[in-house]
Design a protein around this motif. Structure first.
Motif, short mmCIF file in Angstrom:
data_model
loop_
_atom_site.label_atom_id
_atom_site.label_comp_id
_atom_site.label_asym_id
_atom_site.label_seq_id
_atom_site.Cartn_x
_atom_site.Cartn_y
_atom_site.Cartn_z
N PRO A 127 0.62 -1.43 -0.04
CA PRO A 127 -0.19 -0.02 0.12
C PRO A 127 0.67 0.87 -0.03
O PRO A 127 0.32 2.46 -0.14
CB PRO A 127 -0.81 -0.12 1.81
CG PRO A 127 -1.40 -1.81 1.34
CD PRO A 127 0.25 -2.56 1.16
N ASN A 128 1.36 0.90 0.41
CA ASN A 128 3.15 2.36 0.81
C ASN A 128 3.81 2.42 -0.87
O ASN A 128 4.54 3.71 -0.57
CB ASN A 128 3.58 2.46 1.54
CG ASN A 128 2.41 2.62 2.78
OD1 ASN A 128 1.97 2.88 3.16
ND2 ASN A 128 3.38 1.65 4.40
N LYS A 177 1.90 5.24 -3.65
CA LYS A 177 1.14 6.40 -2.42
C LYS A 177 0.51 7.21 -3.83
O LYS A 177 -1.00 8.52 -4.26
CB LYS A 177 1.74 7.24 -1.53
CG LYS A 177 1.61 6.07 -0.32
CD LYS A 177 2.22 6.77 0.53
CE LYS A 177 2.32 6.50 1.61
NZ LYS A 177 2.41 6.95 2.67
N ASN A 178 1.22 7.69 -5.30
CA ASN A 178 1.04 8.80 -5.83
C ASN A 178 0.78 7.76 -7.33
O ASN A 178 0.44 9.44 -8.10
CB ASN A 178 2.39 9.69 -6.11
CG ASN A 178 3.42 8.91 -7.20
OD1 ASN A 178 2.86 7.22 -7.16
ND2 ASN A 178 3.96 9.24 -8.02
N SER A 226 -2.31 5.93 -9.57
CA SER A 226 -4.01 5.94 -9.51
C SER A 226 -3.97 4.39 -10.80
O SER A 226 -3.61 4.49 -11.62
CB SER A 226 -4.81 6.71 -9.92
OG SER A 226 -4.82 7.78 -8.42
#
Length: 191
Positions: free
Chosen positions: A66-67, A70-71, A73
């Motif tokens: 998940p980390n 982060k930027n 989609s």
């Protein structure tokens, strides 16, 4: 040659591509038809990355912590009908998609609809040109006036001259990098 890191980017163009991403990837970067290429390399060089593909392949084929992205989609959709607001994107990446912008399922439909192979091919070529026009019109619609587009050719080896001619209707081509088989273009919307 496809590179594992970026897909439709010639090995010798990688430093140029990375430099262009660092220079122009300051806002929202839209990777059209991203396919199943791992976005980690691109995501490290840009502010916000949208991976947009008809099959959402990048999200399906790669598992990320998940980390780690982060930027980034992942959005599923048709490059000819983009769900983004007008003038909302800072940089568009079209890495191999321009010469291959008709989904395979649609191509298969022409074979079913027109059993005669020459008629099927003729109809597919007509639709292919329409699809390319729709794709380019959509890129112009969503790209900010000061935005840029980076284009590389696809598996279907569309000659650089044809691509430049077609893109020149929509974009000022500001930089061209070419090898024997592959090319990389940088352009801005004609104002």
């Amino acid at each position: 040659m496809l590179t594992e890191k970026y897909g439709h980017i010639e090995e010798e163009h990688i430093p140029i591509f990375e430099s262009l991403l660092k220079k122009y990837g300051y806002g929202i970067v839209l990777d059209l038809g991203c396919g199943d290429i791992n976005p980690k390399g691109k995501s490290k060089l840009v502010n916000i990355l949208i991976e947009f593909d008809i099959r959402n392949s990048a999200k399906k084929y790669f598992s990320f912590s998940p980390n780690s992205l982060k930027n980034t989609s992942f959005i599923q959709g048709d490059v000819r009908k983009q769900p983004f607001a007008n003038l909302s994107i800072d940089l568009i990446l079209m890495l191999g998609i321009y010469g291959d912008c008709v989904p395979y399922a649609e191509g298969a439909e022409y074979v079913k609809k027109f059993p005669d192979i020459s008629q099927s091919l003729t109809e597919f070529k007509k639709q292919f040109k329409v699809s390319q026009e729709k794709l380019l019109a959509e890129t112009v619609r969503v790209l900010k006036k000061e935005g840029n587009i980076i284009v590389s050719n696809s598996i279907i080896r569309q000659p650089i001259e044809e691509t430049i001619k077609k893109f020149s209707d929509y974009y000022d081509i500001t930089e061209v990098y070419s090898t024997d088989e592959r090319y990389l273009l940088l352009g801005r919307v004609i104002k």
